[in-house]
Design an enzyme around this catalytic site. Structure first.
Site, short mmCIF file in Angstrom:
data_model
loop_
_atom_site.label_atom_id
_atom_site.label_comp_id
_atom_site.label_asym_id
_atom_site.label_seq_id
_atom_site.Cartn_x
_atom_site.Cartn_y
_atom_site.Cartn_z
N HIS A 465 0.81 -1.21 0.00
CA HIS A 465 0.00 0.00 0.00
C HIS A 465 0.85 1.27 0.00
O HIS A 465 0.31 2.39 -0.10
CB HIS A 465 -0.92 0.00 1.22
CG HIS A 465 -2.24 0.68 0.99
ND1 HIS A 465 -2.49 1.47 -0.11
CD2 HIS A 465 -3.39 0.69 1.71
CE1 HIS A 465 -3.73 1.93 -0.06
NE2 HIS A 465 -4.31 1.48 1.04
N ASP A 469 -2.54 1.92 -4.63
CA ASP A 469 -3.79 2.28 -3.98
C ASP A 469 -4.79 1.14 -4.11
O ASP A 469 -4.71 0.31 -5.03
CB ASP A 469 -4.37 3.55 -4.61
CG ASP A 469 -3.49 4.77 -4.38
OD1 ASP A 469 -2.84 4.82 -3.31
OD2 ASP A 469 -3.45 5.66 -5.26
#
Length: 491
Positions: A465, A469
């Site tokens: 992450h 996204d």
């Protein structure tokens, strides 16, 4: 003349190997290229062939010993020869001999090999306690586990190549007693350590993207270009204190009870544990799971697998279809084929798919190079070949290196799905669950909803992450789903 058997360097970043099994005993006949011993590194387990034909006259290291690359581990002599030459190095060589060799060396070599004057041959051996103090006071990163660099006239020579006096090797602690930062620092390449010394950089402060967290050349150059390099004063700070401040507090070791069986971790298990823990610390792991209808792929496979076996010479499984779907999705979403280097993202040109292969003694991830250039047949041949040779310990170092995206298949054992750990320095990994029949609601061409039996599977994507996204992960896995459910493959 006896032939030296040395620990091979199984890849550019490999500094040592652990002997896991001797396949021949002292006194036994061995043919050239016949497997002589097995080794384990943090990249691959392999059988090492004999460099010559003859009799195994002497073994210098036992099973379980970790040996630096290019170091002599055994001797092969002529038929009937009983022992190796007298000057052969021993695993338990007296420390007095090493001290005598150091005192006989030129003063320039002694100055390079140790910060204190060499001890005479008869002097009592110094205790090992001063060694950490010497490392902490040095203005450059700690010395690697290999012997200290000799005088310029002999630079580049290995212990096996030099026959005269050599610097006294510094005693070092076993790998199990050193911190992760120390291991990462000492196992970096000589070039990286040289660059670090020139720029007064403490390598242990860098997040490496190489195998087992090693700091690579690209890592340290990117760090320098970013302007974040340490000042000389910071680099000279005691490294032991910095490592202790970063290291997590060890938990109390578990105590076995009556009847419990205790056995040490294998080399491969230690490397897996180290790599997985490092990955959890490095990447911000997030997972998403999709259910994918594999019915059309199932029908295509069933209709073609017999002909495929006869024509191509290998089995047709579901995995080549999944590999091709993933490479097509990566082409559309290249961030899944990238790596993080400091505050930069490196988008890899080639799509090199890693495929996790379960072994009886651990797990290994061979790599299908440039998978996007291969057909379903090419992917099937490459995958089956790599898996077979992985189980036979016949993989080469470059066949387990350079992966850019990994696929693991717990479904082969019946698992529905899991959330796999990212294989560093990659940024995503796909877990494929069991493909099984389930009752699903489907819509017919007339628009009616009916219950049908379909071949379904869960696909779990773990992603980093830091740079990916959630929306990108959903689009990526949705595209994989679209390709597989369409089932339009050329077999």
């Amino acid at each position: 003349m006896a032939t030296e058997v040395v620990m091979p360097q199984m890849g550019e970043s490999i500094a040592e190997g652990t002997i896991t099994r001797w396949l021949k005993k002292v006194g036994e006949r061995v043919e050239r290229d016949e497997p002589l011993f097995e080794i384990s590194t943090d990249k691959v387990d392999a059988e090492i062939p004999s460099p010559a034909a003859g009799t195994l006259t002497q073994v210098l290291f036992n099973e379980g010993d970790t040996v630096e690359v290019n170091k002599v581990v055994a001797y092969i002599g002529e038929e009937g020869e009983a022992s190796a030459p007298a000057e052969a190095p021993q695993t338990e060589a007296p420390k007095q001999e090493a001290a005598a060799a150091a005192s006989a060396a030129p003063a320039s070599q002694a100055a390079v090999s140790a910060p204190t004057p060499p001890q005479p041959a008869g002097a009592p051996q110094q205790p090992s306690a001063p060694v950490p103090q010497q490392r902490a006071a040095a203005p450059q990163p700690a010395a690697p586990p290999a012997p200290a660099q000799p005088a310029p006239a002999q630079a580049g020579a290995t212990p096996a190549q030099t026959g005269g006096a050599r610097p006294t090797p510094q005693p070092e602690r076993p790998s199990a007693e050193r911190t992760a930062e120390e291991l990462r620092r000492t196992r970096s390449s000589p070039l990286v350590r040289k660059i670090a010394a020139e720029h007064s950089i403490d390598i242990s402060r860098l997040e490496g993207t190489g195998a087992s967290g090693r700091v690579t050349k690209n890592d340290i150059l990117s760090y320098i270009e970013s302007g974040a390099a340490l000042s000389p004063a910071q680099a000279a700070a005691p490294q032991a204190e910095a490592a202790a401040a970063r290291a997590p507090q060890p938990s109390s070791p578990a105590q076995p009870g009556d009847g419990d069986r205790v056995e040490p971790m294998s080399v491969m298990r230690k490397k897996i544990a180290e790599h997985m823990t490092m990955s959890q610390r490095t990447s911000a792991h997030v997972a998403t799971v999709y259910e994918i209808d594999m019915t059309r792929v199932h029908r295509l496979r069933e209709s073609r697998k017999a002909e495929f076996q006869q024509k191509v010479g290998t089995k047709l499984s579901y995995m080549p279809f999944i590999f091709q779907a993933v490479t097509q999705a990566i082409g559309k979403f290249p961030v899944f084929n990238s790596q993080v280097s400091g505050d930069q993202i490196i988008y890899k040109r080639d799509i090199n798919l890693g495929m996790a292969v379960a072994l009886n003694w651990g797990l290994i991830v061979p790599v299908i190079k440039r998978a996007d250039d291969l057909s379903v047949a090419g992917l099937a041949k490459a995958a089956n070949d790599l898996a077979e040779r992985a189980r036979a310990k016949q993989l080469k170092p470059d066949e387990v290196a350079g992966g850019t995206f990994t696929i693991t298949n717990p479904g082969v054992y019946g698992g529905l799905f899991g959330t796999p750990i990212i294989n560093q320095p990659q940024v995503a990994i796909l877990g494929v669950g069991s493909i099984e029949k389930r009752a699903k609601v489907v819509t017919t061409e007339d628009g009616e909803d009916v219950i049908a039996i379909r071949h379904m599977a869960y696909f779990a994507l773990s992603f980093d992450h830091r740079i990916i996204d959630g929306a990108d992960a959903e689009r990526f896995l949705s595209h994989v789903k679209e390709i597989l459910e369409a089932g339009q493959f050329t077999v």
